[in-house]
Design an enzyme around this catalytic site. Structure first.
Site, PDB file in Angstrom:
ATOM      1  N   LYS A 130      17.145 -47.752  -0.430  1.00 15.63           N
ATOM      2  CA  LYS A 130      17.780 -47.601   0.888  1.00 15.63           C
ATOM      3  C   LYS A 130      16.852 -46.805   1.798  1.00 15.63           C
ATOM      4  O   LYS A 130      16.654 -45.606   1.602  1.00 15.63           O
ATOM      5  CB  LYS A 130      19.124 -46.873   0.800  1.00 15.63           C
ATOM      6  CG  LYS A 130      19.911 -47.051   2.091  1.00 15.63           C
ATOM      7  CD  LYS A 130      21.007 -46.039   2.307  1.00 15.63           C
ATOM      8  CE  LYS A 130      20.532 -44.740   2.797  1.00 15.63           C
ATOM      9  NZ  LYS A 130      19.873 -44.769   4.132  1.00 15.63           N
ATOM     10  N   GLU A 184      13.302 -34.575  -3.715  1.00 16.28           N
ATOM     11  CA  GLU A 184      12.167 -34.072  -2.923  1.00 16.28           C
ATOM     12  C   GLU A 184      12.751 -33.633  -1.591  1.00 16.28           C
ATOM     13  O   GLU A 184      13.140 -34.480  -0.774  1.00 16.28           O
ATOM     14  CB  GLU A 184      11.134 -35.190  -2.698  1.00 16.28           C
ATOM     15  CG  GLU A 184      10.438 -35.659  -3.957  1.00 16.28           C
ATOM     16  CD  GLU A 184       9.498 -34.617  -4.529  1.00 16.28           C
ATOM     17  OE1 GLU A 184       9.073 -33.715  -3.786  1.00 16.28           O
ATOM     18  OE2 GLU A 184       9.216 -34.696  -5.727  1.00 16.28           O
ATOM     19  N   CYS A 235       7.251 -33.023   5.424  1.00  8.76           N
ATOM     20  CA  CYS A 235       8.001 -32.040   4.627  1.00  8.76           C
ATOM     21  C   CYS A 235       7.131 -30.852   4.255  1.00  8.76           C
ATOM     22  O   CYS A 235       7.598 -29.727   4.202  1.00  8.76           O
ATOM     23  CB  CYS A 235       8.551 -32.699   3.382  1.00  8.76           C
ATOM     24  SG  CYS A 235       7.297 -33.568   2.440  1.00  8.76           S
ATOM     25  N   GLU A 245      13.861 -24.951   8.590  1.00 13.48           N
ATOM     26  CA  GLU A 245      12.975 -26.088   8.797  1.00 13.48           C
ATOM     27  C   GLU A 245      13.341 -26.725  10.135  1.00 13.48           C
ATOM     28  O   GLU A 245      14.481 -27.133  10.331  1.00 13.48           O
ATOM     29  CB  GLU A 245      13.178 -27.101   7.661  1.00 13.48           C
ATOM     30  CG  GLU A 245      12.241 -28.270   7.740  1.00 13.48           C
ATOM     31  CD  GLU A 245      12.491 -29.294   6.640  1.00 13.48           C
ATOM     32  OE1 GLU A 245      13.662 -29.669   6.406  1.00 13.48           O
ATOM     33  OE2 GLU A 245      11.517 -29.722   6.018  1.00 13.48           O
TER      34      GLU A 245
END
Ligand code: NAD
Length: 490
Positions: free
Chosen positions: A188, A262, A296, A393
């Site tokens: 997906k 992750e 990331c 973040e």
């Protein structure tokens, strides 16, 4: 390369790819997909229902049992993955354009990095099927009349869920080892960036993978959750945000599906007092501004010695300002938009929260007043480790910079984060670099370089940056089960 107009980029159908066929999910609501550079609608995809997910999982289960895949000689599996890589390479320019239109990233980078890297990942993992094997074992307490060995078997159908920042690369990081291990796939892609995954599925089909080995189901978190909850999925490999990763973890607790996560990061770039600033400054700038900060492992927290702090920040701001901002499909664009209105709002709100809590703006700080979701490369300065811009973040082109006086404080400052994905260290003194590399809590440490993942090198996070490792041999521990066989010989 002449600039391709948006209309000239041919997108695959906005449909699920199940069992080698394009399938609509007529019961599903539609999700709009927009070009982040212009905000124009480029497609509408289904928010696939649990019934569509079930069709994809059943196709993948049947393919897993199909002797045409299960019993395929390993060298033939290797050849198939190479053929897949060949086709991706042959269609590289088209794939780079799809990625740039869909995600907004500069075609210069998708053409130079995303697509060639994805080809390299497939080729690296194509070499693995013939090297994955069990061991012959000697029992410790049972006698020599026992013959013991281990088998390493594919886990089954794997659910691969990826984000929008590197839609092609992050899908291939999962697809390549899953196929090499002999698993079958329900992928997906993120709802914002579905098209490179669909084109990949077409190419896999053309390469000759048996029907049902590689399925793509479109949708957002609702569809993702249906994949996570499906009992026919043996393992979830997820890349995305830490909050969604935690939700997935609690869902898989119900049936103990295998899972790797992750997740997010807030990685430090540490410039030591003896660093060569002509390397460190462009390195630190690229580590945070490339892909508009939507990486990331971006180096989003900078630590530089106080006596060179302003010089370093001026240098980084200068590199940021030299990046030409524009639509990803323009050939000289170096800084594209962020992915969506929602993401632009989120980056600006987090930036403002940091400023309100005392951070000062060294450079940038504005959303551009033009169509599209463009944010200036920005540097915020704070010495407060509790400032939200230091802790959270942002996932945009925003650096939070902090000066330091004592090199002995650096490891603790760098480790003062919930995340532990990566770190960048700049120094000319190798022993200082390696000492610091041991102290920093992060899955990858770059010394005098930045942004260079490699298919042979494990990648993943400490702390809330995730569970497990992608890439290298380590990744197979998640796609293979080990089975012990013990036989009495006499
Ligand atoms: P996200 O977590 O919102 O979405 C990621 C994917 O998960 C999407 O496909 C989304 O549709 C799906 N999803 C959402 N809710 C779900 C649910 N309940 N169940 C199953 N699937 C669900 O993340 P994002 O905003 O798309 O991506 C940005 C995040 O990804 C950042 O935090 C970034 O650090 C992280 N990221 C991590 C890595 C890494 O390797 N560690 C790499 C790239 C991005």
């Amino acid at each position: 390369m002449p600039m391709p107009a948006q209309a000239a980029v041919r997108l695959p159908p906005s449909l699920n790819f199940i069992n080698g066929d394009w399938q609509d999910d007529t019961a599903a609501e539609r999700i709009e997909v927009r070009d982040p550079a212009t905000e124009a609608l480029i497609g509408q995809i289904p928010r696939s229902t649990p019934a569509a997910v079930d069709r994809a999982v059943k196709a993948a289960q049947a393919a897993f049992e199909n002797p045409a895949w299960r019993d395929l000689p390993l060298l033939a599996r290797e050849r198939l993955i190479h053929r897949f890589a060949d086709l991706l390479e042959a269609n590289a320019q088209e794939m780079a354009q799809i990625e740039s239109l869909d995600n907004g990233k500069p075609v210069m980078f998708s053409g130079m990095l995303d697509v060639p890297y994805s080809v390299a990942w497939l080729r690296y993992f194509a070499g693995w099927p013939t090297k994955l094997h069990g061991k012959s074992l000697t029992p410790a307490i049972h006698g020599p009349e026992h013959h013991c060995y281990t088998l390493r078997e594919p886990v089954g159908v794997v659910g691969l869920i990826v984000p929008w920042n590197f839609p092609l690369v992050l899908a291939v990081w999962k697809i390549a080892p899953a196929l090499a291990a002999g698993c079958t796939i329900v992928l997906k892609p993120a709802e914002q960036t579905p098209y490179s995954a669909l084109r990949l599925a077409q190419l896999a089909d053309e390469a000759g993978f048996p029907k049902g080995v590689f399925n793509v189901v479109l949708g957002d978190g609702v569809t993702g959750q249906a994949i996570v909850d499906h009992p026919g999925i043996a393992k979830i490999s997820f890349t995305g945000s830490t909050p969604v990763g935690k939700r997935i973890l609690s869902s898989v607790a119900r049936d103990l599906k295998r899972v790797t996560l992750e997740l997010g990061g807030k990685s430090p770039t540490v410039i030591l007092p003896d660093a060569d600033l002509s390397t460190a400054i462009p390195g630190a700038a690229q580590a945070v501004f490339v892909n508009s900060g939507q990486i990331c492992f971006a180096g989003t927290r900078l630590f530089a010695p106080r006596k060179v702090f302003d010089q370093v920040l001026e240098g980084i701001a200068g590199v940021g300002a030299s990046f030409k901002i524009g639509a990803g499909l323009e050939p000289d664009t170096m800084l594209g938009p962020v992915i969506s209105e929602r993401q632009a709002d989120s980056v600006m709100a987090k930036m403002q929260a940091g400023i309100k809590a005392g951070a000062t703006v060294f450079s940038g700080g504005q959303r551009l007043s033009r169509p599209g979701y463009f944010i200036e490369p920005t540097i915020l300065v704070t010495e407060d480790a509790q400032n939200p811009a230091f802790r959270e973040e942002l996932f945009g082109p925003v650096l939070t910079a902090t000066p330091y006086d004592d090199i002995d404080d650096i490891a603790a400052m760098a480790n003062d984060s919930d995340y532990g994905l990566a770190a960048h260290i700049y120094t000319r003194e190798l022993s200082a670099a390696h000492r610091l590399a041991r102290k920093i809590q992060a899955g990858t440490i770059w010394i005098n370089t930045q942004l260079a993942p490699d298919p042979a090198i494990p990648f993943g996070g400490f702390k809330q940056s995730g569970w497990g490792r992608e890439n290298g041999e380590d990744v197979f521990s998640h796609y293979l089960e080990s089975k012990s066989v013990i036989a009495k010989i006499s």
